[in-house]
Design a protein around this motif. Structure first.
Motif, PDB file in Angstrom:
ATOM      1  N   SER A  91       7.546  -2.889   2.178  1.00 16.87           N
ATOM      2  CA  SER A  91       7.852  -1.457   2.127  1.00 16.87           C
ATOM      3  C   SER A  91       6.916  -0.623   1.273  1.00 16.87           C
ATOM      4  O   SER A  91       7.010   0.605   1.268  1.00 16.87           O
ATOM      5  N   CYS A  92       6.014  -1.257   0.528  1.00 21.23           N
ATOM      6  CA  CYS A  92       5.168  -0.447  -0.358  1.00 21.23           C
ATOM      7  C   CYS A  92       3.760  -1.013  -0.506  1.00 21.23           C
ATOM      8  O   CYS A  92       3.482  -2.165  -0.197  1.00 21.23           O
ATOM      9  N   ASP A 116       5.014   4.424  -1.112  1.00 17.61           N
ATOM     10  CA  ASP A 116       5.805   4.099   0.070  1.00 17.61           C
ATOM     11  C   ASP A 116       4.838   3.822   1.218  1.00 17.61           C
ATOM     12  O   ASP A 116       3.933   4.610   1.496  1.00 17.61           O
TER      13      ASP A 116
END
Length: 121
Positions: A91-92, A116
């Protein structure tokens, strides 16, 4: 999460008569030139140079995921570069270990940045 932004601007390198486009990097609305203690004497990369640096590690899984994000004012990215190590999770995207050709910066000087993944790409 931190916010990253790439802004296109005009820049003239000392060896060129005609300005070219470079990408200025902003993290949390603060230019990288205000974040990196030794940014004087450096400039941002052209769009192609920055794109290649930020995506090169996708092409070879064995690379150490280090990217040049700024170079010398002469216009040659490999001349006195500023590096960042990039890691990726589901996710990042994490930028850490910002450094120039001469030294790494301590965490008190420059912290790690977490973006992000959907905003980064």
């Amino acid at each position: 999460m931190d916010k990253i932004e790439f802004r296109l601007l005009s820049h003239r390198f000392p060896t060129q008569y005609i300005p070219c486009r470079v990408i200025e990097i902003f993290i949390n609305d603060n230019s990288l030139k205000n974040i990196v203690p030794s940014f004087d004497g450096h400039t941002f990369l052209t769009p192609k140079e920055l794109y290649d640096e930020l995506t090169i590690w996708y092409k070879d899984i064995d690379l150490n995921r280090t990217a040049i994000i700024a170079g010398c004012v002469c216009g040659v990215p490999d001349c006195d570069p500023i590096y960042v190590t990039i890691d990726e999770s589901e996710s990042c995207i994490i930028w850490h270990n910002l450094r120039d050709a001469h030294r790494s910066f301590s965490n008190s000087e420059i912290r790690d940045y977490v973006f992000d993944k959907s905003q980064y790409y």
